[in-house]
Design a protein around this motif. Structure first.
Motif, short mmCIF file in Angstrom:
data_model
loop_
_atom_site.label_atom_id
_atom_site.label_comp_id
_atom_site.label_asym_id
_atom_site.label_seq_id
_atom_site.Cartn_x
_atom_site.Cartn_y
_atom_site.Cartn_z
N THR A 280 8.94 33.20 2.61
CA THR A 280 8.64 34.35 1.76
C THR A 280 9.62 35.50 1.97
N GLY A 281 10.54 35.38 2.93
CA GLY A 281 11.45 36.48 3.23
C GLY A 281 12.57 36.61 2.22
N ASN A 282 13.15 37.81 2.16
CA ASN A 282 14.30 38.08 1.30
C ASN A 282 15.59 37.66 2.01
N VAL A 283 16.56 37.20 1.22
CA VAL A 283 17.77 36.62 1.79
C VAL A 283 19.00 37.38 1.29
N SER A 284 19.86 37.74 2.23
CA SER A 284 21.09 38.45 1.90
C SER A 284 22.28 37.68 2.49
N ASN A 286 26.69 36.80 1.38
CA ASN A 286 27.76 37.00 0.39
C ASN A 286 27.96 35.77 -0.48
N THR A 287 27.88 34.59 0.10
CA THR A 287 28.07 33.34 -0.63
C THR A 287 27.13 32.27 -0.09
N THR A 288 26.86 31.26 -0.92
CA THR A 288 26.14 30.05 -0.53
C THR A 288 24.85 30.38 0.19
N SER A 289 24.00 31.12 -0.47
CA SER A 289 22.72 31.52 0.12
C SER A 289 21.60 31.26 -0.89
N GLY A 290 20.42 30.94 -0.36
CA GLY A 290 19.29 30.63 -1.23
C GLY A 290 17.98 31.09 -0.64
N GLY A 291 16.97 31.20 -1.50
CA GLY A 291 15.66 31.66 -1.04
C GLY A 291 15.04 30.77 0.00
N PHE A 292 15.38 29.48 -0.03
CA PHE A 292 14.83 28.52 0.94
C PHE A 292 15.91 27.95 1.86
N VAL A 293 16.99 27.45 1.29
CA VAL A 293 18.11 26.90 2.06
C VAL A 293 19.41 27.40 1.46
N LEU A 296 22.88 22.73 1.16
CA LEU A 296 22.18 21.46 1.35
C LEU A 296 23.12 20.32 1.02
N GLU A 297 23.29 19.41 1.99
CA GLU A 297 24.17 18.26 1.77
C GLU A 297 23.51 17.00 2.33
N GLY A 298 23.29 16.02 1.45
CA GLY A 298 22.77 14.73 1.89
C GLY A 298 21.37 14.78 2.45
N GLY A 299 20.63 15.83 2.18
CA GLY A 299 19.28 15.98 2.72
C GLY A 299 18.23 15.92 1.64
N ILE A 300 16.98 16.01 2.07
CA ILE A 300 15.84 15.95 1.17
C ILE A 300 14.94 17.16 1.40
N ILE A 301 14.57 17.83 0.32
CA ILE A 301 13.55 18.87 0.36
C ILE A 301 12.43 18.41 -0.56
N ARG A 302 11.22 18.32 -0.02
CA ARG A 302 10.10 17.90 -0.87
C ARG A 302 8.85 18.73 -0.53
N ASN A 303 8.11 19.07 -1.57
CA ASN A 303 6.85 19.80 -1.40
C ASN A 303 7.06 21.10 -0.62
N CYS A 304 7.95 21.94 -1.15
CA CYS A 304 8.24 23.22 -0.51
C CYS A 304 8.32 24.32 -1.57
N TYR A 305 8.27 25.58 -1.14
CA TYR A 305 8.47 26.68 -2.07
C TYR A 305 8.98 27.92 -1.35
N SER A 306 9.58 28.81 -2.14
CA SER A 306 10.04 30.09 -1.60
C SER A 306 9.70 31.19 -2.60
N THR A 307 9.49 32.40 -2.08
CA THR A 307 9.10 33.51 -2.96
C THR A 307 9.99 34.74 -2.78
N SER A 331 8.99 20.96 -5.76
CA SER A 331 9.14 22.26 -5.12
C SER A 331 9.32 23.34 -6.18
N TYR A 332 9.16 24.60 -5.78
CA TYR A 332 9.39 25.69 -6.74
C TYR A 332 9.83 26.95 -6.01
N THR A 333 10.38 27.87 -6.81
CA THR A 333 10.77 29.16 -6.26
C THR A 333 10.45 30.27 -7.26
N LEU A 334 10.10 31.42 -6.74
CA LEU A 334 9.92 32.63 -7.55
C LEU A 334 11.13 33.51 -7.26
N THR A 335 12.14 33.41 -8.10
CA THR A 335 13.40 34.07 -7.83
C THR A 335 13.87 34.83 -9.05
#
Length: 409
Positions: A280-284, A286-293, A296-307, A331-335
């Protein structure tokens, strides 16, 4: 290793990545805990399932086995004995762990660590390989000031098991692989909460719980209410970099990467798994940043969310900043990010962002109204993983919904 043999009506609580066994045995109604092992064998069951008597089809609970409420099965007529635990009552006893890195430790009281510059337990050459059971107790005011050292945290390098612990009001500064609980994790972390951190500062791989989760398993853990959490590259609310498994965990921390790659839960993930977790935290960054991750390379994200919100920048997106050769599922995000869910080349399955507040025109956008309609979530498991009340948004079963600072009474 088993060959031409039979394993019947048995179980193990193992962190081994090979699960129950390898080889060629006939396995009948026998299981391992896939909540703490990375094995994907069909004999794996969740910790919750192992505490449910209905799991044990064909087992004799009248004359051989017995089970109490939410406990695990035990054998009738045999006392349940677990090695000799080394009890820790005082700060001096806690400090002595560094003299025996393979011990089985049981914390018996809350301990205030204020006033000392903590020396991380375990190094690359001599990692912690024992068991540390916090027994539900709290270690408060951890202070580490080692800005020129790598692998910094209460545990420098964990190759054992750390569980059932609360770390409160910590202040930690290191260089690379820096976390409140562990700088580097190779094994198991279960039910550990980090709350109200004053300050966490590092350079590369900085996380509110663990700096670098390298082939380890983190479950049912959290990091909440940090006042300052900042690094240069690969900075996450829970994990700086993940190359293992994180499940049933969350972070509420705001995250700052002064250079690149920040995420609400994990800064970077390569060939790892994140599941049933949220941030739920805010992310700052300069580049390559996301609300959750962040990346991401070669990985799996399932059943997750960020706000949380994400700053506008190159390769910054609402859920995963930049994804390559990976999968995002259910998964979902509120962004408000103009890049929507993610950019890059990920396989996106039944995952969404709110296009009522983002200007992205991606096909993964849904209106705020649609995101509150359960019919939107085709293929999602609302029986055991997700839950939804009225016109609310989906949340994860078994995880509290926490925002910001945590009050401790």
């Amino acid at each position: 290793y088993a060959w031409n043999s039979r394993i019947e009506n048995s179980y193990t609580l193992t962190t081994s990545p090979n699960g129950l066994m390898i080889g060629s045995a006939t396995v009948v109604s026998s299981y391992f805990d896939n909540s703490i092992s990375t094995s994907t064998s069909t004999h794996g069951r969740t910790n919750e399932a192992l505490r449910d008597q209905e799991t044990y089809v064909g087992w004799n609970f009248e004359t051989i086995w017995e089970k109490e409420e939410d406990g695990l099965p035990t054998l009738r007529g045999l006392p349940m004995v677990h090695g000799v635990s080394i009890e820790i009552h005082t700060l001096e006893e806690l400090l002595s762990i560094k003299n025996n890195l393979t011990g089985n430790y049981l914390l018996k009281s809350d301990i205030d660590l204020g006033g000392i510059d903590w020396q991380p337990i375990g190094t690359n050459i001599n990692p912690f390989l024992g068991v540390f059971d916090g027994n539900g107790h709290t270690l408060s005011n951890l202070n580490i000031n080692r800005p020129n050292e790598d692998r910094v945290g209460m545990f420098g390098v964990n190759g054992g098991t750390v569980k059932n612990l609360v770390l409160e009001n910590a202040t930690v500064e290191g260089q690379d692989n820096v976390g409140i609980l562990a700088g580097l994790n190779h094994n198991s972390i279960f039910n550990v909460s980090v709350i109200n951190t004053h300050e966490l500062i590092g350079r590369y791989q900085v996380g509110g719980l663990v700096g670098f989760n390298n082939s380890g398993v983190i479950q049912s853990s959290s990091s909440m209410g940090a006042e300052t959490l900042t690094g240069a590259i690969n900075v996450g609310g829970l994990v700086g970099q993940n190359a293992g498994i994180v499940r049933l965990s969350y972070s509420t921390n705001d995250v700052i990467a002064t250079s690149t790659t920040a995420g609400g839960l994990a800064g970077m993930m390569i060939s790892g798994t994140l599941e049933q977790s949220y941030s739920t935290g805010n992310v700052s960054g300069n580049t390559t940043s996301g609300g959750f991750v962040g990346y991401l390379e070669g990985g799996i994200i399932r059943n997750c969310y960020s706000t949380g919100t994400v700053t506008i920048g190159s390769n910054n997106s609402g859920f995963v900043g930049y994804a390559w050769n990976s999968r995002i599922e259910n998964s979902y995000t509120l962004t408000t990010s103009p890049s929507g869910l993610t950019i890059g080349s990920a396989m996106v399955v039944s995952s969404y962002f709110d296009n009522s507040i983002s200007t992205s025109t991606s096909i993964h956008g849904r209106t705020s109204e649609a995101l509150r309609d359960q019919d939107t979530y085709v293929g999602w498991n609302f029986e055991t993983i997700w839950e939804k009340e009225g016109d609310g948004l989906p949340t994860l079963r078994g995880l509290p919904m926490v925002h910001g600072v945590v009050e401790v009474n």
